[in-house]
Design a protein around this motif. Structure first.
Motif, PDB file in Angstrom:
ATOM      1  N   ILE A 268       0.745  -1.388   0.073  1.00 12.73           N
ATOM      2  CA  ILE A 268      -0.101   0.059  -0.111  1.00 12.73           C
ATOM      3  C   ILE A 268       0.752   1.258   0.019  1.00 12.73           C
ATOM      4  O   ILE A 268       0.555   2.207  -0.707  1.00 12.73           O
ATOM      5  CB  ILE A 268      -0.844  -0.034   1.212  1.00 12.73           C
ATOM      6  CG1 ILE A 268      -2.076  -1.078   1.136  1.00 12.73           C
ATOM      7  CG2 ILE A 268      -1.509   1.288   1.409  1.00 12.73           C
ATOM      8  CD1 ILE A 268      -2.732  -1.474   2.394  1.00 12.73           C
ATOM      9  N   ALA A 269       1.887   1.255   0.691  1.00 10.71           N
ATOM     10  CA  ALA A 269       2.753   2.258   0.911  1.00 10.71           C
ATOM     11  C   ALA A 269       3.597   2.627  -0.452  1.00 10.71           C
ATOM     12  O   ALA A 269       3.632   3.609  -0.766  1.00 10.71           O
ATOM     13  CB  ALA A 269       3.739   2.311   1.903  1.00 10.71           C
ATOM     14  N   ARG A 270       3.967   1.718  -1.054  1.00 13.29           N
ATOM     15  CA  ARG A 270       4.755   1.617  -2.504  1.00 13.29           C
ATOM     16  C   ARG A 270       3.578   2.099  -3.508  1.00 13.29           C
ATOM     17  O   ARG A 270       3.965   3.062  -4.153  1.00 13.29           O
ATOM     18  CB  ARG A 270       5.079   0.318  -2.837  1.00 13.29           C
ATOM     19  CG  ARG A 270       6.062   0.305  -4.005  1.00 13.29           C
ATOM     20  CD  ARG A 270       6.578  -0.954  -4.669  1.00 13.29           C
ATOM     21  NE  ARG A 270       5.287  -1.338  -5.132  1.00 13.29           N
ATOM     22  CZ  ARG A 270       5.074  -2.572  -5.317  1.00 13.29           C
ATOM     23  NH1 ARG A 270       5.921  -3.386  -5.309  1.00 13.29           N
ATOM     24  NH2 ARG A 270       4.003  -3.232  -6.013  1.00 13.29           N
ATOM     25  N   ARG A 271       2.445   1.808  -3.484  1.00 15.18           N
ATOM     26  CA  ARG A 271       1.415   2.268  -4.561  1.00 15.18           C
ATOM     27  C   ARG A 271       1.061   3.737  -4.249  1.00 15.18           C
ATOM     28  O   ARG A 271       0.890   4.491  -5.093  1.00 15.18           O
ATOM     29  CB  ARG A 271       0.189   1.278  -4.523  1.00 15.18           C
ATOM     30  CG  ARG A 271       0.685   0.137  -5.253  1.00 15.18           C
ATOM     31  CD  ARG A 271      -0.463  -1.207  -5.347  1.00 15.18           C
ATOM     32  NE  ARG A 271       0.011  -2.324  -5.974  1.00 15.18           N
ATOM     33  CZ  ARG A 271       0.832  -3.342  -5.451  1.00 15.18           C
ATOM     34  NH1 ARG A 271       1.671  -2.923  -4.431  1.00 15.18           N
ATOM     35  NH2 ARG A 271       1.095  -4.035  -6.271  1.00 15.18           N
ATOM     36  N   ALA A 272       1.000   4.038  -3.109  1.00 16.48           N
ATOM     37  CA  ALA A 272       0.866   5.674  -2.739  1.00 16.48           C
ATOM     38  C   ALA A 272       1.852   6.211  -3.133  1.00 16.48           C
ATOM     39  O   ALA A 272       1.814   7.181  -3.701  1.00 16.48           O
ATOM     40  CB  ALA A 272       0.320   5.527  -1.348  1.00 16.48           C
ATOM     41  N   SER A 273       3.361   5.876  -3.026  1.00 20.28           N
ATOM     42  CA  SER A 273       4.378   6.430  -3.446  1.00 20.28           C
ATOM     43  C   SER A 273       4.334   6.703  -4.929  1.00 20.28           C
ATOM     44  O   SER A 273       4.752   8.031  -5.477  1.00 20.28           O
ATOM     45  CB  SER A 273       5.621   5.916  -2.784  1.00 20.28           C
ATOM     46  OG  SER A 273       6.571   6.370  -3.336  1.00 20.28           O
ATOM     47  N   GLU A 274       3.883   5.598  -5.574  1.00 16.34           N
ATOM     48  CA  GLU A 274       3.994   5.445  -6.929  1.00 16.34           C
ATOM     49  C   GLU A 274       2.983   6.586  -7.528  1.00 16.34           C
ATOM     50  O   GLU A 274       3.067   7.019  -8.316  1.00 16.34           O
ATOM     51  CB  GLU A 274       3.883   4.208  -7.459  1.00 16.34           C
ATOM     52  CG  GLU A 274       5.002   3.389  -7.351  1.00 16.34           C
ATOM     53  CD  GLU A 274       4.919   1.805  -7.776  1.00 16.34           C
ATOM     54  OE1 GLU A 274       3.812   1.509  -8.013  1.00 16.34           O
ATOM     55  OE2 GLU A 274       5.736   0.991  -7.652  1.00 16.34           O
ATOM     56  N   GLY A 275       1.842   6.462  -6.744  1.00 16.65           N
ATOM     57  CA  GLY A 275       0.732   7.334  -7.204  1.00 16.65           C
ATOM     58  C   GLY A 275       1.183   8.952  -7.152  1.00 16.65           C
ATOM     59  O   GLY A 275       0.515   9.588  -7.860  1.00 16.65           O
ATOM     60  N   ARG A 276       1.719   9.206  -6.044  1.00 20.72           N
ATOM     61  CA  ARG A 276       2.074  10.567  -5.893  1.00 20.72           C
ATOM     62  C   ARG A 276       3.165  10.982  -6.886  1.00 20.72           C
ATOM     63  O   ARG A 276       3.229  12.014  -7.395  1.00 20.72           O
ATOM     64  CB  ARG A 276       2.899  10.858  -4.485  1.00 20.72           C
ATOM     65  CG  ARG A 276       2.078  11.149  -3.369  1.00 20.72           C
ATOM     66  CD  ARG A 276       2.257  11.496  -2.054  1.00 20.72           C
ATOM     67  NE  ARG A 276       1.907  10.688  -1.010  1.00 20.72           N
ATOM     68  CZ  ARG A 276       2.170   9.796  -0.520  1.00 20.72           C
ATOM     69  NH1 ARG A 276       3.274   9.192  -0.572  1.00 20.72           N
ATOM     70  NH2 ARG A 276       1.540   8.962   0.409  1.00 20.72           N
ATOM     71  N   GLN A 277       3.872  10.078  -7.545  1.00 20.13           N
ATOM     72  CA  GLN A 277       4.772  10.175  -8.407  1.00 20.13           C
ATOM     73  C   GLN A 277       4.294  10.539  -9.742  1.00 20.13           C
ATOM     74  O   GLN A 277       4.647  11.296 -10.514  1.00 20.13           O
ATOM     75  CB  GLN A 277       5.856   9.163  -8.523  1.00 20.13           C
ATOM     76  CG  GLN A 277       7.142   8.995  -7.625  1.00 20.13           C
ATOM     77  CD  GLN A 277       8.114   7.853  -7.679  1.00 20.13           C
ATOM     78  OE1 GLN A 277       7.735   7.057  -8.776  1.00 20.13           O
ATOM     79  NE2 GLN A 277       8.873   7.741  -6.877  1.00 20.13           N
ATOM     80  N   MET A 278       3.421   9.780 -10.016  1.00 16.61           N
ATOM     81  CA  MET A 278       2.324   9.941 -11.233  1.00 16.61           C
ATOM     82  C   MET A 278       1.727  11.182 -11.003  1.00 16.61           C
ATOM     83  O   MET A 278       1.383  11.872 -12.104  1.00 16.61           O
ATOM     84  CB  MET A 278       1.327   8.604 -11.372  1.00 16.61           C
ATOM     85  CG  MET A 278       2.249   7.358 -11.904  1.00 16.61           C
ATOM     86  SD  MET A 278       3.003   7.158 -13.113  1.00 16.61           S
ATOM     87  CE  MET A 278       1.789   6.772 -14.186  1.00 16.61           C
ATOM     88  N   MET A 279       1.168  11.664  -9.976  1.00 18.36           N
ATOM     89  CA  MET A 279       0.581  12.799 -10.016  1.00 18.36           C
ATOM     90  C   MET A 279       1.498  14.103 -10.210  1.00 18.36           C
ATOM     91  O   MET A 279       0.994  15.064 -10.736  1.00 18.36           O
ATOM     92  CB  MET A 279      -0.079  13.200  -8.440  1.00 18.36           C
ATOM     93  CG  MET A 279      -1.556  12.197  -8.207  1.00 18.36           C
ATOM     94  SD  MET A 279      -2.169  12.645  -6.815  1.00 18.36           S
ATOM     95  CE  MET A 279      -1.355  13.659  -5.864  1.00 18.36           C
ATOM     96  N   ASP A 280       2.804  13.667  -9.824  1.00 18.33           N
ATOM     97  CA  ASP A 280       3.711  14.803  -9.880  1.00 18.33           C
ATOM     98  C   ASP A 280       4.285  14.751 -11.516  1.00 18.33           C
ATOM     99  O   ASP A 280       5.547  15.049 -11.720  1.00 18.33           O
ATOM    100  CB  ASP A 280       4.719  14.997  -8.931  1.00 18.33           C
ATOM    101  CG  ASP A 280       4.188  15.298  -7.530  1.00 18.33           C
ATOM    102  OD1 ASP A 280       3.046  16.074  -7.854  1.00 18.33           O
ATOM    103  OD2 ASP A 280       4.782  15.156  -6.768  1.00 18.33           O
ATOM    104  N   ILE A 281       3.848  13.992 -12.382  1.00 17.70           N
ATOM    105  CA  ILE A 281       4.283  13.637 -13.533  1.00 17.70           C
ATOM    106  C   ILE A 281       4.567  15.005 -14.375  1.00 17.70           C
ATOM    107  O   ILE A 281       5.612  14.930 -15.214  1.00 17.70           O
ATOM    108  CB  ILE A 281       3.510  12.618 -14.501  1.00 17.70           C
ATOM    109  CG1 ILE A 281       4.622  11.951 -15.591  1.00 17.70           C
ATOM    110  CG2 ILE A 281       2.600  13.296 -15.204  1.00 17.70           C
ATOM    111  CD1 ILE A 281       3.999  10.685 -16.093  1.00 17.70           C
ATOM    112  N   ALA A 282       4.132  15.716 -14.121  1.00 17.91           N
ATOM    113  CA  ALA A 282       4.113  17.255 -14.955  1.00 17.91           C
ATOM    114  C   ALA A 282       5.444  17.800 -14.402  1.00 17.91           C
ATOM    115  O   ALA A 282       6.306  18.494 -15.320  1.00 17.91           O
ATOM    116  CB  ALA A 282       2.834  18.070 -14.476  1.00 17.91           C
ATOM    117  N   HIS A 283       5.713  17.743 -13.210  1.00 25.07           N
ATOM    118  CA  HIS A 283       7.172  18.378 -12.652  1.00 25.07           C
ATOM    119  C   HIS A 283       8.158  17.284 -12.850  1.00 25.07           C
ATOM    120  O   HIS A 283       9.520  17.765 -12.958  1.00 25.07           O
ATOM    121  CB  HIS A 283       6.857  18.471 -11.118  1.00 25.07           C
ATOM    122  CG  HIS A 283       5.797  19.473 -10.813  1.00 25.07           C
ATOM    123  ND1 HIS A 283       5.605  20.554 -11.234  1.00 25.07           N
ATOM    124  CD2 HIS A 283       4.785  19.107 -10.018  1.00 25.07           C
ATOM    125  CE1 HIS A 283       4.610  21.240 -10.679  1.00 25.07           C
ATOM    126  NE2 HIS A 283       3.837  20.354 -10.076  1.00 25.07           N
TER     127      HIS A 283
END
Length: 184
Positions: free
Chosen positions: A86-101
């Motif tokens: 869960i922690a890894r997927r949450a981290s990956e989700g945050r990275q995907m949200m910041d794909i613009a940056h």
């Protein structure tokens, strides 16, 4: 001149003796004895020695665990892995949200998931040293001895004495005599 002479001849008397020796018999009977030795009273109380061997840690080190412990262990590991996922997927989700940056978000996520973690190299002692625990309580022995006095009864027997007195009787073997001659 002739003198008258007197001649005297004597014979001694001879006495004979009949002697019967005395007879004496003394007997001493042995004493009457009775000796009895009662056995000693011996009481022995022992407590058993107790040895406790706890090899549960050694069995765990080898992988032999009981069903209740294995259920608890695997449930704990599953919960931990689930939380890590869960922690890894949450981290990956945050990275995907910041794909613009961050333009390398997908590549970095793919890189983390493709290379497995390296296994630890080295020698493990299975089971671990000191994993078997020994506890020993020695046995105790209490001995109680009560001695018994001997019972002794003794009776002294009186001696028996038999005596037959002797006897002495005298008789004349030869009578005494005197012969007197007168010579003129």
């Amino acid at each position: 001149m002739n003198f008258p002479q007197l001649q005297v001849r004597t014979t001694d008397a001879k006495l004979g003796l009949n002697i019967e020796k005395p007879n004496q018999v003394i007997r001493q009977p042995k004493a009457t004895q009775h000796i009895e030795q009662p056995a000693a009273i011996v009481e022995m109380n022992t407590t058993r020695g107790v040895m406790k061997i706890d090899s549960s840690q050694a069995r765990r080190d080898v992988g032999m665990i009981g069903p209740l412990e294995s259920i608890s262990k695997f449930a704990s590991e599953g919960r931990q892995k689930g939380m890590q996922g869960i922690a890894r997927r949450a981290s990956e989700g945050r990275q995907m949200m910041d794909i613009a940056h961050n333009s390398n978000a997908i590549a970095s996520i793919a890189k983390k998931n493709t290379y497995p973690t390296q296994a630890k190299l080295g020698i493990d002692f299975i089971p671990s040293v000191g994993s078997v625990k020994l506890d020993y309580i020695p046995s105790k022995l209490d001995i109680n001895v009560q001695t018994q006095k001997p019972t002794i009864s003794a009776q002294v027997n009186k001696p028996t004495h038999e005596y037959t007195p002797g006897n002495v009787s005298g008789f004349m073997l030869q009578d005494s005599s005197i012969e007197i001659d007168f010579i003129v």
